[in-house]
Design a protein around this motif. Structure first.
Motif, PDB file in Angstrom:
ATOM      1  N   VAL A 258      60.459  23.308 -20.306  1.00  7.97           N
ATOM      2  CA  VAL A 258      59.127  22.883 -20.757  1.00  7.97           C
ATOM      3  C   VAL A 258      59.252  22.684 -22.395  1.00  7.97           C
ATOM      4  N   ARG A 259      60.066  23.113 -22.952  1.00  5.59           N
ATOM      5  CA  ARG A 259      60.311  22.989 -24.381  1.00  5.59           C
ATOM      6  C   ARG A 259      60.704  21.585 -24.541  1.00  5.59           C
ATOM      7  N   GLN A 260      61.459  21.132 -23.875  1.00  8.18           N
ATOM      8  CA  GLN A 260      61.769  19.807 -23.758  1.00  8.18           C
ATOM      9  C   GLN A 260      60.901  18.770 -23.517  1.00  8.18           C
ATOM     10  N   ALA A 261      60.030  19.056 -22.524  1.00 10.42           N
ATOM     11  CA  ALA A 261      59.092  18.139 -22.172  1.00 10.42           C
ATOM     12  C   ALA A 261      58.049  18.161 -23.515  1.00 10.42           C
ATOM     13  N   ALA A 262      57.686  19.117 -24.283  1.00 14.21           N
ATOM     14  CA  ALA A 262      56.954  19.361 -25.081  1.00 14.21           C
ATOM     15  C   ALA A 262      57.434  18.415 -26.478  1.00 14.21           C
ATOM     16  N   VAL A 263      58.407  18.502 -26.659  1.00 15.88           N
ATOM     17  CA  VAL A 263      59.288  17.774 -27.546  1.00 15.88           C
ATOM     18  C   VAL A 263      59.101  16.111 -27.415  1.00 15.88           C
ATOM     19  N   ARG A 264      59.030  15.738 -26.205  1.00 15.28           N
ATOM     20  CA  ARG A 264      59.025  14.391 -25.937  1.00 15.28           C
ATOM     21  C   ARG A 264      57.329  13.848 -26.277  1.00 15.28           C
ATOM     22  N   LEU A 265      56.517  14.919 -26.517  1.00 17.05           N
ATOM     23  CA  LEU A 265      55.165  14.466 -26.591  1.00 17.05           C
ATOM     24  C   LEU A 265      54.746  14.531 -28.221  1.00 17.05           C
ATOM     25  N   LEU A 266      55.628  14.960 -29.127  1.00 14.48           N
ATOM     26  CA  LEU A 266      55.743  15.270 -30.637  1.00 14.48           C
ATOM     27  C   LEU A 266      55.533  13.595 -31.015  1.00 14.48           C
ATOM     28  N   GLY A 267      54.477  13.440 -31.946  1.00 12.75           N
ATOM     29  CA  GLY A 267      54.242  12.059 -32.815  1.00 12.75           C
ATOM     30  C   GLY A 267      54.657  12.231 -34.241  1.00 12.75           C
ATOM     31  N   ASP A 268      54.509  11.101 -34.947  1.00  9.94           N
ATOM     32  CA  ASP A 268      55.154  11.168 -36.232  1.00  9.94           C
ATOM     33  C   ASP A 268      54.408  12.145 -37.379  1.00  9.94           C
ATOM     34  N   GLU A 269      53.299  12.398 -37.071  1.00 13.00           N
ATOM     35  CA  GLU A 269      52.703  13.471 -37.501  1.00 13.00           C
ATOM     36  C   GLU A 269      53.102  15.183 -37.305  1.00 13.00           C
ATOM     37  N   ASP A 270      53.803  15.071 -36.320  1.00 13.67           N
ATOM     38  CA  ASP A 270      54.509  16.548 -35.885  1.00 13.67           C
ATOM     39  C   ASP A 270      55.713  16.776 -36.489  1.00 13.67           C
ATOM     40  N   LEU A 271      56.250  16.239 -37.473  1.00 11.46           N
ATOM     41  CA  LEU A 271      57.422  16.149 -38.291  1.00 11.46           C
ATOM     42  C   LEU A 271      57.964  17.898 -38.215  1.00 11.46           C
ATOM     43  N   PRO A 272      57.125  18.603 -38.690  1.00 13.06           N
ATOM     44  CA  PRO A 272      57.603  20.067 -38.850  1.00 13.06           C
ATOM     45  C   PRO A 272      57.966  20.741 -37.461  1.00 13.06           C
ATOM     46  N   GLU A 283      70.618  23.168 -25.861  1.00 13.80           N
ATOM     47  CA  GLU A 283      71.198  21.920 -26.054  1.00 13.80           C
ATOM     48  C   GLU A 283      70.216  20.807 -25.782  1.00 13.80           C
ATOM     49  N   LYS A 284      69.927  20.673 -24.615  1.00 19.82           N
ATOM     50  CA  LYS A 284      69.032  19.502 -24.218  1.00 19.82           C
ATOM     51  C   LYS A 284      67.531  19.207 -24.993  1.00 19.82           C
ATOM     52  N   VAL A 285      67.047  20.521 -25.247  1.00 21.83           N
ATOM     53  CA  VAL A 285      65.983  20.471 -26.332  1.00 21.83           C
ATOM     54  C   VAL A 285      66.230  19.923 -27.651  1.00 21.83           C
ATOM     55  N   TYR A 286      67.603  20.336 -28.197  1.00 25.55           N
ATOM     56  CA  TYR A 286      67.896  20.018 -29.430  1.00 25.55           C
ATOM     57  C   TYR A 286      68.153  18.509 -29.496  1.00 25.55           C
ATOM     58  N   LEU A 287      68.907  18.013 -28.369  1.00 30.91           N
ATOM     59  CA  LEU A 287      69.346  16.576 -28.543  1.00 30.91           C
ATOM     60  C   LEU A 287      67.759  15.663 -28.302  1.00 30.91           C
ATOM     61  N   ALA A 288      66.761  16.272 -27.631  1.00 31.05           N
ATOM     62  CA  ALA A 288      65.548  15.324 -27.552  1.00 31.05           C
ATOM     63  C   ALA A 288      64.939  15.520 -28.751  1.00 31.05           C
TER      64      ALA A 288
END
Length: 401
Positions: A258-272, A283-288
């Motif tokens: 779920v965290r990995q899928a959420a990371v893929r939805l982040l945009g430029d404004e979500d840098l934090p 590791e998969k979440v980190y790599l994404a």
């Protein structure tokens, strides 16, 4: 030939499942007399009482169909007929449930030809561990009436296995009284292939996928991993940005997927949020998160990466800390290391080693965001360290001269 003949006679007297396997092998012997002798022994097993032996030798029986020295069709058909006998049907069915591969498919087709309870057989076949049996059962269900097929297919749709579930959904749509409701559920399915089919079929049944997503987002957060993956997956496929509180909640999920899928939805404004995900235990979440962060401009990254490393350098695995440092522009990396060297004299050796490693990686540092004056100041500090023997002077001279 004589030795094999003696062996076949002994096998006939043995009368065991293992002996049956050997007799079937001799049915294709190149000596006609041995084939005939083996056939006479095989005939002793062609009765319902020998069902355990026939099931034990099932692979050998199926192989007869491909052997062409003589016509084995009568023997093959006779064995199949015995296995279809009413008195051993439950035994054959129980054996079918434990089989895999070609044997499972063979017993499924064999039982289909009998008057065995079709609902019981298809329900078990749709839940069988053999993928090809499940797919075959879906095809059989399509030939049944909607009243018979729909309950079986709806029950099977809840089981894992995307390839089968796509076929089930495709079979259910023309049978369903309310295909719209079925598609609304499928649009939020955790499987990408199910959602893909649902998005393709939705306009044909008057279902608006963005509206389905909007309705779900107006409700409470999901509580199960499957629900989260469905919402996040559909949002990604429709390229719809989620509100920050949804992203924050998803990134705090206990499920790495779920965290990995959420990371893929982040945009430029979500840098934090991207930078926060760089510290994820998965590791998969980190790599994404790293792949996404690496696309951001240095001017936007440098300060945030430095702040993260200030707090977490020693808590992160060494390889990860160094990788995160590389997200900064080249000269800002060494500026950060020199700052830490000055601030933490107690572990001076550690930070000098990090500066040395940075120097080893440099040939011609490309960094358009660091001013010339700052670069010159950093070069002077590196030369001073090299002159003092604290770092290797040859590497410093290579890229600063």
């Amino acid at each position: 030939g004589f030795v094999r003949e003696v062996a076949v006679r002994e096998l006939i007297r043995d009368c065991s499942p293992e002996a049956l396997v050997a007799l079937i092998e001799r049915l294709n012997d190149w000596v006609p007399q041995i084939r005939d002798l083996a056939l006479s022994g095989m005939n002793n097993y062609l009765n319902p009482a020998q069902a355990p032996a026939l099931l034990y030798a099932l692979d050998s029986i199926m192989a007869l169909a491909a052997r062409q020295r003589v016509d084995h069709a009568p023997t093959y058909t006779a064995a199949r007929t015995v296995l279809q006998s009413p008195e051993i049907r439950d035994e054959v069915f129980a054996n079918f449930l434990t089989r895999q591969g070609k044997a499972a498919r063979y017993l499924f087709s064999l039982l289909l030809e009998t008057d065995f309870d079709p609902q019981r057989l298809l329900r078990s076949a749709l839940a069988h561990r053999e993928l090809t049996v499940r797919l075959a059962a879906v095809s059989v269900c399509q030939d049944l009436s909607p009243a018979q097929a729909s309950p079986l297919l709806i029950e099977a749709l809840s089981r894992p296995g995307a390839k089968v579930r796509v076929n089930i959904l495709r079979a259910l749509l023309p049978l369903s009284d309310d295909p719209g409701q079925l598609l609304r559920m499928a649009l939020l399915d955790p499987s990408p292939s199910i959602r893909s089919l649902a998005r393709w079929a939705a306009p044909r049944h008057g279902v608006d996928a963005p509206e389905v997503l909007a309705q779900r987002l107006s409700q409470d957060f999901p509580t199960r991993k499957r629900e989260w993956l469905g919402v996040l997956g559909l949002a990604a496929e429709l390229e719809i940005r989620l509100q920050k509180h949804w992203l924050t909640e998803a990134l705090s999920s206990i499920y790495p997927s779920v965290r990995q899928a959420a990371v893929r939805l982040l945009g430029d404004e979500d840098l934090p949020l991207m930078l926060g995900a760089l510290g994820d235990s998965s590791e998969k979440v980190y790599l994404a998160a790293y792949a996404l962060t690496d696309k951001q401009p240095w001017a936007a990254l440098n300060a945030g990466v430095a702040a993260k490393l200030d707090c977490e350098w020693h808590d992160l695995p060494p390889q990860r800390s160094r990788a995160i440092l590389h997200l900064m522009s080249s000269w800002q990396q060494v500026a950060y290391l020199l700052k830490r060297l000055e601030a933490e004299p107690v572990i001076e050796t550690f930070w000098l080693r990090q500066v040395d490693l940075w120097c080893d990686r440099q040939y011609q540092a490309v960094d358009p965001v660091t001013s010339k004056d700052q670069r010159n100041a950093l070069v002077q500090r590196l030369r001073a360290l090299a002159a003092s023997g604290l770092i290797q002077s040859d590497r410093v001279a290579l890229f600063t001269d």
